[in-house]
Design a protein around this motif. Structure first.
Motif, PDB file in Angstrom:
ATOM      1  N   GLU A   1       9.292 -36.222  45.536  1.00  0.00           N
ATOM      2  CA  GLU A   1       8.631 -37.501  45.286  1.00  0.00           C
ATOM      3  C   GLU A   1       8.412 -37.645  43.786  1.00  0.00           C
ATOM      4  N   ASN A   2       8.834 -38.780  43.254  1.00  0.00           N
ATOM      5  CA  ASN A   2       8.763 -39.029  41.816  1.00  0.00           C
ATOM      6  C   ASN A   2       8.534 -40.525  41.620  1.00  0.00           C
ATOM      7  N   PRO A   3       7.299 -40.986  41.914  1.00  0.00           N
ATOM      8  CA  PRO A   3       7.019 -42.432  41.940  1.00  0.00           C
ATOM      9  C   PRO A   3       7.393 -43.179  40.669  1.00  0.00           C
ATOM     10  N   LYS A   4       7.290 -42.528  39.530  1.00  0.00           N
ATOM     11  CA  LYS A   4       7.625 -43.198  38.278  1.00  0.00           C
ATOM     12  C   LYS A   4       9.087 -42.999  37.876  1.00  0.00           C
ATOM     13  N   ASP A   5       9.842 -42.324  38.726  1.00  0.00           N
ATOM     14  CA  ASP A   5      11.245 -42.057  38.433  1.00  0.00           C
ATOM     15  C   ASP A   5      11.400 -41.406  37.051  1.00  0.00           C
ATOM     16  N   LEU A   6      10.549 -40.431  36.777  1.00  0.00           N
ATOM     17  CA  LEU A   6      10.603 -39.728  35.505  1.00  0.00           C
ATOM     18  C   LEU A   6      11.927 -38.979  35.376  1.00  0.00           C
ATOM     19  N   GLN A   7      12.471 -38.975  34.165  1.00  0.00           N
ATOM     20  CA  GLN A   7      13.738 -38.312  33.898  1.00  0.00           C
ATOM     21  C   GLN A   7      13.467 -37.001  33.166  1.00  0.00           C
ATOM     22  N   PHE A   8      13.858 -35.888  33.772  1.00  0.00           N
ATOM     23  CA  PHE A   8      13.583 -34.576  33.191  1.00  0.00           C
ATOM     24  C   PHE A   8      14.800 -34.099  32.398  1.00  0.00           C
ATOM     25  N   ASP A   9      14.575 -33.862  31.120  1.00  0.00           N
ATOM     26  CA  ASP A   9      15.636 -33.390  30.229  1.00  0.00           C
ATOM     27  C   ASP A   9      15.265 -31.973  29.803  1.00  0.00           C
ATOM     28  N   ALA A  10      15.926 -30.991  30.405  1.00  0.00           N
ATOM     29  CA  ALA A  10      15.582 -29.582  30.188  1.00  0.00           C
ATOM     30  C   ALA A  10      16.711 -28.867  29.459  1.00  0.00           C
ATOM     31  N   ASN A  11      17.079 -29.368  28.301  1.00  0.00           N
ATOM     32  CA  ASN A  11      18.238 -28.833  27.583  1.00  0.00           C
ATOM     33  C   ASN A  11      17.906 -28.336  26.182  1.00  0.00           C
ATOM     34  N   TYR A  12      16.646 -27.924  25.967  1.00  0.00           N
ATOM     35  CA  TYR A  12      16.238 -27.603  24.603  1.00  0.00           C
ATOM     36  C   TYR A  12      15.618 -26.216  24.501  1.00  0.00           C
ATOM     37  N   GLU A  13      15.925 -25.542  23.391  1.00  0.00           N
ATOM     38  CA  GLU A  13      15.254 -24.286  23.102  1.00  0.00           C
ATOM     39  C   GLU A  13      13.762 -24.565  22.929  1.00  0.00           C
ATOM     40  N   ALA A  14      12.940 -23.663  23.456  1.00  0.00           N
ATOM     41  CA  ALA A  14      11.490 -23.875  23.402  1.00  0.00           C
ATOM     42  C   ALA A  14      10.991 -24.089  21.976  1.00  0.00           C
ATOM     43  N   ALA A  15      11.587 -23.370  21.021  1.00  0.00           N
ATOM     44  CA  ALA A  15      11.130 -23.456  19.640  1.00  0.00           C
ATOM     45  C   ALA A  15      11.419 -24.819  19.008  1.00  0.00           C
ATOM     46  N   LEU A  16      12.341 -25.601  19.576  1.00  0.00           N
ATOM     47  CA  LEU A  16      12.705 -26.899  19.010  1.00  0.00           C
ATOM     48  C   LEU A  16      11.832 -28.041  19.514  1.00  0.00           C
ATOM     49  N   LEU A  17      11.045 -27.783  20.543  1.00  0.00           N
ATOM     50  CA  LEU A  17      10.288 -28.863  21.172  1.00  0.00           C
ATOM     51  C   LEU A  17       9.199 -29.429  20.254  1.00  0.00           C
ATOM     52  N   VAL A  18       8.617 -28.596  19.402  1.00  0.00           N
ATOM     53  CA  VAL A  18       7.624 -29.103  18.446  1.00  0.00           C
ATOM     54  C   VAL A  18       8.259 -30.147  17.538  1.00  0.00           C
ATOM     55  N   GLN A  19       9.438 -29.833  17.008  1.00  0.00           N
ATOM     56  CA  GLN A  19      10.143 -30.763  16.124  1.00  0.00           C
ATOM     57  C   GLN A  19      10.467 -32.064  16.853  1.00  0.00           C
ATOM     58  N   MET A  20      10.849 -31.963  18.121  1.00  0.00           N
ATOM     59  CA  MET A  20      11.189 -33.161  18.883  1.00  0.00           C
ATOM     60  C   MET A  20       9.954 -34.022  19.125  1.00  0.00           C
ATOM     61  N   TYR A  21       8.831 -33.361  19.394  1.00  0.00           N
ATOM     62  CA  TYR A  21       7.579 -34.096  19.571  1.00  0.00           C
ATOM     63  C   TYR A  21       7.188 -34.799  18.268  1.00  0.00           C
ATOM     64  N   GLU A  22       7.255 -34.067  17.159  1.00  0.00           N
ATOM     65  CA  GLU A  22       6.828 -34.637  15.877  1.00  0.00           C
ATOM     66  C   GLU A  22       7.722 -35.790  15.432  1.00  0.00           C
TER      67      GLU A  22
END
Length: 270
Positions: free
Chosen positions: A170-191
């Motif tokens: 169940e995914n009422p908002k139809d969220l799209q999960f993109d799980a293709n990133y090294e953990a260390a790069l996620l800060v840069q992507m957020y910023e």
């Protein structure tokens, strides 16, 4: 990859009188531990003087990824590492055949949801993109957290720690999960404002001066089973130096330091 040695330098090898070229008494009592920069290495630094009083020289090697610490533990370059939780360790053992054991659980780093555009999970839009680590060991953790927040529902009976995106029923908002990133790069992507929300491990957030308690729009519960551990080669769990390290890290002095230094964004395990 370059590794940085923190703390007391390795005791010089004493050769005089050692005709067989073996290790000196001092060198054999050096304990080499690999760790992520924050908070693991900082916690170990607090343990250094305590262990020194017990005659143990703690050498800390810092790493900026999740692969090399286990490779170096297997090769014997370090005696233990401190950066991972049990589900990740179990996945690495399954993938690489490592013969490692958990010598002790030390602390929990609640994973957080961060967004430049939204101030709560309720604001996430229909079809919004969720960026997350490519570490499969973190997927169940993230999905369980989002289920607890009411965003998704996982298939009945699925093992939460092993859940994958395909287990979302169940995914009422139809969220799209993109799980293709090294953990260390996620800060840069957020910023840089990528995605509608980014899931970041607290050690990377803290290392980038992001406060999980203040800056996240949702934070994993502190009763999470994902405690960070001291991992050692099988058979070394009862090693005197390893036992002493774990006892010091679980001491009241170190637990108080963890709580005071990070104000609840890192939580000690009793």
């Amino acid at each position: 990859m370059k590794k940085f040695v923190a703390g007391t330098a390795l005791t010089a090898l004493v050769l005089a009188g050692c005709g067989n070229g073996g290790e000196s008494e001092e060198e054999s009592n050096t304990l080499r531990v690999g760790a992520s920069n924050v908070p693991h290495a900082e916690i170990l630094e607090q343990a250094q003087p305590i262990l020194e009083e017990q005659g143990i020289e703690l050498e800390i090697e810092t790493y900026q990824d999740y692969i090399l610490p286990n490779e170096d533990l297997e090769s014997g370059e370090i005696d233990a590492n401190y950066f991972q939780h049990m589900p990740y360790l179990e996945s690495q053992v399954a993938d690489h055949g490592y013969e490692f054991e958990n010598a002790g659980s030390i602390h929990i780093e609640p994973i957080g949801v961060y967004s430049q555009d939204h101030t709560s999970l309720d604001e996430l839009p229909e079809g919004g993109t969720i960026l997350m680590s490519n570490s499969v060991a973190d997927h169940g953790r993230i999905l369980s957290m989002l289920e607890a927040e009411g965003l998704i529902t996982l298939a009945e009976g699925v093992e939460k720690t092993a859940a994958e995106v395909s287990d979302v029923v169940e995914n009422p908002k139809d969220l799209q999960f993109d799980a293709n990133y090294e953990a260390a790069l996620l800060v840069q992507m957020y910023e840089s404002g990528e995605g509608d929300a980014v899931l970041i491990n607290s050690n990377y957030a803290i290392d980038a001066d992001i406060n999980p308690l203040e800056d996240s729009i949702a934070l994993e519960s502190s009763d999470s089973p994902y405690a960070n551990i001291i991992a050692v080669r099988a058979g070394d769990e009862e090693n005197d130096n390893i036992t002493a390290l774990v006892e010091v890290l679980k001491s009241q002095e170190i637990q108080d330091f963890i709580l005071e230094e990070w104000g609840g964004s890192v939580v000690p395990v009793e």
